[in-house]
Write a protein that holds these residues in place. Sequence first.
Motif, mmCIF file in Angstrom:
data_model
loop_
_atom_site.group_PDB
_atom_site.id
_atom_site.type_symbol
_atom_site.label_atom_id
_atom_site.label_comp_id
_atom_site.label_asym_id
_atom_site.label_seq_id
_atom_site.Cartn_x
_atom_site.Cartn_y
_atom_site.Cartn_z
ATOM 1 N N TRP A 278 2.031 4.038 11.255
ATOM 2 C CA TRP A 278 3.474 3.986 10.986
ATOM 3 C C TRP A 278 3.807 2.797 10.086
ATOM 4 O O TRP A 278 4.486 2.955 9.068
ATOM 5 C CB TRP A 278 4.241 3.880 12.303
ATOM 6 N N TYR A 279 3.299 1.620 10.432
ATOM 7 C CA TYR A 279 3.666 0.428 9.672
ATOM 8 C C TYR A 279 2.989 0.398 8.299
ATOM 9 O O TYR A 279 3.576 -0.077 7.327
ATOM 10 C CB TYR A 279 3.282 -0.827 10.452
ATOM 11 N N ASP A 280 1.779 0.902 8.223
ATOM 12 C CA ASP A 280 1.006 0.841 6.978
ATOM 13 C C ASP A 280 1.184 2.068 6.089
ATOM 14 O O ASP A 280 0.416 2.260 5.140
ATOM 15 C CB ASP A 280 -0.484 0.656 7.294
ATOM 16 N N ALA A 281 2.164 2.900 6.365
ATOM 17 C CA ALA A 281 2.321 4.128 5.593
ATOM 18 C C ALA A 281 2.499 3.860 4.105
ATOM 19 O O ALA A 281 2.062 4.649 3.260
ATOM 20 C CB ALA A 281 3.510 4.933 6.125
ATOM 21 N N ASP A 282 3.132 2.737 3.748
ATOM 22 C CA ASP A 282 3.363 2.443 2.331
ATOM 23 C C ASP A 282 2.060 2.185 1.585
ATOM 24 O O ASP A 282 1.825 2.717 0.503
ATOM 25 C CB ASP A 282 4.324 1.256 2.182
ATOM 26 N N ILE A 283 1.184 1.379 2.170
ATOM 27 C CA ILE A 283 -0.089 1.101 1.490
ATOM 28 C C ILE A 283 -1.073 2.245 1.662
ATOM 29 O O ILE A 283 -1.907 2.496 0.777
ATOM 30 C CB ILE A 283 -0.705 -0.232 1.964
ATOM 31 N N ASP A 284 -1.007 2.973 2.781
ATOM 32 C CA ASP A 284 -1.887 4.122 2.963
ATOM 33 C C ASP A 284 -1.657 5.166 1.882
ATOM 34 O O ASP A 284 -2.587 5.851 1.458
ATOM 35 C CB ASP A 284 -1.645 4.760 4.336
ATOM 36 N N VAL B 104 0.289 -8.428 15.813
ATOM 37 C CA VAL B 104 -0.369 -9.621 15.262
ATOM 38 C C VAL B 104 -1.231 -9.266 14.054
ATOM 39 O O VAL B 104 -1.141 -9.907 12.999
ATOM 40 C CB VAL B 104 -1.203 -10.329 16.347
ATOM 41 N N TYR B 105 -2.078 -8.224 14.195
ATOM 42 C CA TYR B 105 -2.957 -7.856 13.079
ATOM 43 C C TYR B 105 -2.224 -7.046 12.015
ATOM 44 O O TYR B 105 -2.150 -7.448 10.850
ATOM 45 C CB TYR B 105 -4.165 -7.074 13.584
ATOM 46 N N THR B 106 -1.666 -5.893 12.406
ATOM 47 C CA THR B 106 -1.091 -4.965 11.419
ATOM 48 C C THR B 106 0.118 -5.553 10.697
ATOM 49 O O THR B 106 0.208 -5.489 9.463
ATOM 50 C CB THR B 106 -0.701 -3.643 12.099
ATOM 51 N N MET B 107 1.052 -6.116 11.455
ATOM 52 C CA MET B 107 2.305 -6.567 10.852
ATOM 53 C C MET B 107 2.236 -7.974 10.270
ATOM 54 O O MET B 107 3.056 -8.322 9.419
ATOM 55 C CB MET B 107 3.434 -6.502 11.897
ATOM 56 N N LEU C 57 -1.183 -10.494 10.191
ATOM 57 C CA LEU C 57 -2.423 -11.000 9.599
ATOM 58 C C LEU C 57 -2.911 -10.171 8.418
ATOM 59 O O LEU C 57 -3.373 -10.722 7.416
ATOM 60 C CB LEU C 57 -3.520 -11.050 10.672
ATOM 61 N N LYS C 58 -2.830 -8.861 8.531
ATOM 62 C CA LYS C 58 -3.442 -7.983 7.523
ATOM 63 C C LYS C 58 -2.928 -8.263 6.127
ATOM 64 O O LYS C 58 -3.690 -8.222 5.160
ATOM 65 C CB LYS C 58 -3.186 -6.521 7.894
ATOM 66 N N ARG C 59 -1.654 -8.584 5.993
ATOM 67 C CA ARG C 59 -1.057 -8.765 4.674
ATOM 68 C C ARG C 59 -0.859 -10.232 4.310
ATOM 69 O O ARG C 59 -0.275 -10.520 3.254
ATOM 70 C CB ARG C 59 0.290 -8.030 4.608
ATOM 71 N N SER C 60 -1.343 -11.139 5.163
ATOM 72 C CA SER C 60 -1.037 -12.546 4.906
ATOM 73 C C SER C 60 -2.244 -13.454 4.754
ATOM 74 O O SER C 60 -2.118 -14.542 4.178
ATOM 75 C CB SER C 60 -0.150 -13.101 6.030
ATOM 76 N N THR C 61 -3.436 -13.040 5.199
ATOM 77 C CA THR C 61 -4.579 -13.949 5.157
ATOM 78 C C THR C 61 -5.894 -13.194 5.000
ATOM 79 O O THR C 61 -6.044 -12.096 5.571
ATOM 80 C CB THR C 61 -4.656 -14.806 6.443
ATOM 81 N N PRO C 62 -6.841 -13.740 4.255
ATOM 82 C CA PRO C 62 -8.157 -13.102 4.140
ATOM 83 C C PRO C 62 -8.960 -13.175 5.436
ATOM 84 O O PRO C 62 -10.001 -12.535 5.571
ATOM 85 C CB PRO C 62 -8.848 -13.898 3.028
ATOM 86 N N GLN C 63 -8.466 -13.970 6.399
ATOM 87 C CA GLN C 63 -9.096 -14.016 7.717
ATOM 88 C C GLN C 63 -8.545 -12.929 8.637
ATOM 89 O O GLN C 63 -8.755 -12.963 9.854
ATOM 90 C CB GLN C 63 -8.861 -15.392 8.349
#
Length: 318
Positions: free
Chosen positions: A78-84, A142-145, A147-153
């Motif tokens: 749901w949250y990643d639909a734009d990049i998917d 934490v991950y999807t909303m 970390l995923k779009r903010s850090t290479p870690q």
Amino acid sequence: MTTIDDHADLLSGEQVRLSEAGARDFFELLKPRVMSLVVFTAFAGLLLAPGQINPFIAAIAILCIAVGAGASGALNMWYDADIDAVMSRTARRPIPDGRILPQEALAFGLTLSTFSVAILGLVVNWFAAGLLAFTIFFYAVVYTMWLKRSTPQNIVIGGASGAFPPMIGWACVTGGVSLDSVLLFLIIFLWTPAHFWALALFKMRDYGAVGIPMMPNVAGEGSTKNQILVYAVLTAACGVSPALTGLVGWGYGVFAAVLGIVFVGCSIAVRQMPDGDEKMLPAKRMFAYSVVYLFAIFTALILAHYAGPLLDRLAGAA
């Protein structure tokens, strides 16, 4: 040319109808391949834990963990639909493909999350339910909303969400955690960066197109290859550790060591791969083997847990 923003506008725009999605489309939202790994490692944690659990209760526990994992996948989609919608690997997922509306996926994920946690708490125990709730929150929020779009870690930290299932399975039996359950967690946690960065190497263009700061896109191929090797070594060492604590015997330890050596060998081949290699065959082989490695490790843990006492009894009878 269609941009991410165009897709985001389409996906977030007001919808006045329901989709005609079928059961198969909603099942795809659950990320069944990821779910299978979650279920298997949770099942391993449940079997390896000391103590007894009613088989019917155990089945409900595994079902709740599976549903919770699927809920996480639905919320992620749901949250990643734009990049998917832009990435070739994910463009055919149900939301960007137009088979399911975003609000349907959100409602589906939230409903499954609530019921899986509630039933696990009511039927099994609330400690395990709390771990499941935290795992869903960690992956979806934490991950999807974040970390995923903010850090290479993102994968390193976010990988914790995929490492909790054996701890949840363990907690279903014992009502808590222990050193051995933490080791099961660490095997998956340390394995995750090497596994996903191998994928990120041959999907760099996709991640670059949507602005996701995966390690190869931020730090470069060379640095990523070095880090893959480091995490492969750590994973191989941690994979042997259950034999050191006595959770299983040394037959498992030898088998895990062989699997780990191959894993490290794959990472060395990736490290030797020239930057800019179009085919990326070593990275693709490592990604494929990493899946085999994890399934083999947890299969060996289960077999060793049950075969060890059986062999001891047979030796005593002889």
